[in-house]
Design a protein around this motif. Structure first.
Motif, PDB file in Angstrom:
ATOM      1  N   LEU A  73       0.766  -1.022  -0.231  1.00 28.80           N
ATOM      2  CA  LEU A  73      -0.089   0.179   0.047  1.00 28.80           C
ATOM      3  C   LEU A  73       0.903   1.214  -0.034  1.00 28.80           C
ATOM      4  O   LEU A  73       0.356   2.162  -0.626  1.00 28.80           O
ATOM      5  CB  LEU A  73      -0.939  -0.066   1.086  1.00 28.80           C
ATOM      6  CG  LEU A  73      -1.997   1.233   1.390  1.00 28.80           C
ATOM      7  CD1 LEU A  73      -2.938   1.320   0.088  1.00 28.80           C
ATOM      8  CD2 LEU A  73      -2.729   0.986   2.607  1.00 28.80           C
ATOM      9  N   TYR A  74       1.880   1.416   0.773  1.00 27.81           N
ATOM     10  CA  TYR A  74       2.891   2.309   0.680  1.00 27.81           C
ATOM     11  C   TYR A  74       3.424   2.844  -0.765  1.00 27.81           C
ATOM     12  O   TYR A  74       3.571   3.525  -1.122  1.00 27.81           O
ATOM     13  CB  TYR A  74       4.010   2.125   1.687  1.00 27.81           C
ATOM     14  CG  TYR A  74       5.045   3.178   1.769  1.00 27.81           C
ATOM     15  CD1 TYR A  74       5.114   4.494   2.309  1.00 27.81           C
ATOM     16  CD2 TYR A  74       6.195   3.071   1.106  1.00 27.81           C
ATOM     17  CE1 TYR A  74       5.794   5.306   2.473  1.00 27.81           C
ATOM     18  CE2 TYR A  74       6.998   3.897   0.835  1.00 27.81           C
ATOM     19  CZ  TYR A  74       6.884   5.224   1.778  1.00 27.81           C
ATOM     20  OH  TYR A  74       8.122   6.252   1.380  1.00 27.81           O
ATOM     21  N   THR A  77       0.914   4.082  -2.964  1.00 25.30           N
ATOM     22  CA  THR A  77       0.691   5.444  -2.384  1.00 25.30           C
ATOM     23  C   THR A  77       1.528   6.375  -3.170  1.00 25.30           C
ATOM     24  O   THR A  77       1.431   7.401  -3.637  1.00 25.30           O
ATOM     25  CB  THR A  77       0.493   5.770  -0.966  1.00 25.30           C
ATOM     26  OG1 THR A  77      -0.573   4.766  -0.643  1.00 25.30           O
ATOM     27  CG2 THR A  77       0.265   7.148  -0.654  1.00 25.30           C
ATOM     28  N   THR A  80       1.138   6.647  -6.904  1.00 23.66           N
ATOM     29  CA  THR A  80       0.130   7.500  -7.250  1.00 23.66           C
ATOM     30  C   THR A  80       0.404   8.988  -6.999  1.00 23.66           C
ATOM     31  O   THR A  80       0.176   9.687  -8.070  1.00 23.66           O
ATOM     32  CB  THR A  80      -1.002   7.095  -6.331  1.00 23.66           C
ATOM     33  OG1 THR A  80      -1.412   5.745  -6.344  1.00 23.66           O
ATOM     34  CG2 THR A  80      -2.259   8.074  -6.579  1.00 23.66           C
ATOM     35  N   ARG A  81       1.226   9.345  -5.947  1.00 23.90           N
ATOM     36  CA  ARG A  81       1.890  10.757  -5.899  1.00 23.90           C
ATOM     37  C   ARG A  81       2.618  10.978  -6.898  1.00 23.90           C
ATOM     38  O   ARG A  81       2.509  12.082  -7.563  1.00 23.90           O
ATOM     39  CB  ARG A  81       2.421  10.836  -4.603  1.00 23.90           C
ATOM     40  CG  ARG A  81       1.446  10.897  -3.285  1.00 23.90           C
ATOM     41  CD  ARG A  81       2.464  11.218  -2.032  1.00 23.90           C
ATOM     42  NE  ARG A  81       1.565  11.118  -1.048  1.00 23.90           N
ATOM     43  CZ  ARG A  81       2.026  10.139   0.097  1.00 23.90           C
ATOM     44  NH1 ARG A  81       3.331   9.819   0.425  1.00 23.90           N
ATOM     45  NH2 ARG A  81       1.209  10.000   1.033  1.00 23.90           N
TER      46      ARG A  81
END
Length: 105
Positions: A73-74, A77, A80-81
């Motif tokens: 998940l990290y 994320t 995505t950023r």
């Protein structure tokens, strides 16, 4: 209509986006589940995005996820950023060149 997990995985791995990503570089395995896991841990997709935008301003990834959901998940994320930042910068650059109505002469 009952669709099995195996059929869903096969369909996903043959989707245009996955085929495009696979053309950019080999995944570590040819086995579908292993390739899927390489995609969802975010490391390979981050390499693809770094090829598109070699100057990311985001944090580093965890390269050894080992099926840890929080690390995956990290990584996603961070990815995505990176994608969001890239498109925001591209949009600002495009708008500053074209102006609100069209190209600046």
């Amino acid at each position: 209509m009952d669709v099995t997990l195996s059929e869903l995985l096969a369909s996903f791995m043959e989707s245009p986006l996955v085929l495009w990503v696979r053309m950019l570089g080999p995944l570590g395995s040819e086995e579908r589940v292993a390739m899927f896991m390489e995609l969802v841990d975010g490391v390979f997709l981050h390499k693809v995005m770094t090829y598109i935008d070699p100057n990311p301003t985001n944090q580093r990834l965890n390269k050894n996820v080992n099926n840890d959901v929080s690390l995956r998940l990290y990584n996603l994320t961070v990815l995505t950023r990176h994608i969001r930042t890239y498109y925001q910068v591209q949009n600002r650059t495009h708008c500053s060149r074209t102006g609100p109505i069209g190209p600046v002469m």
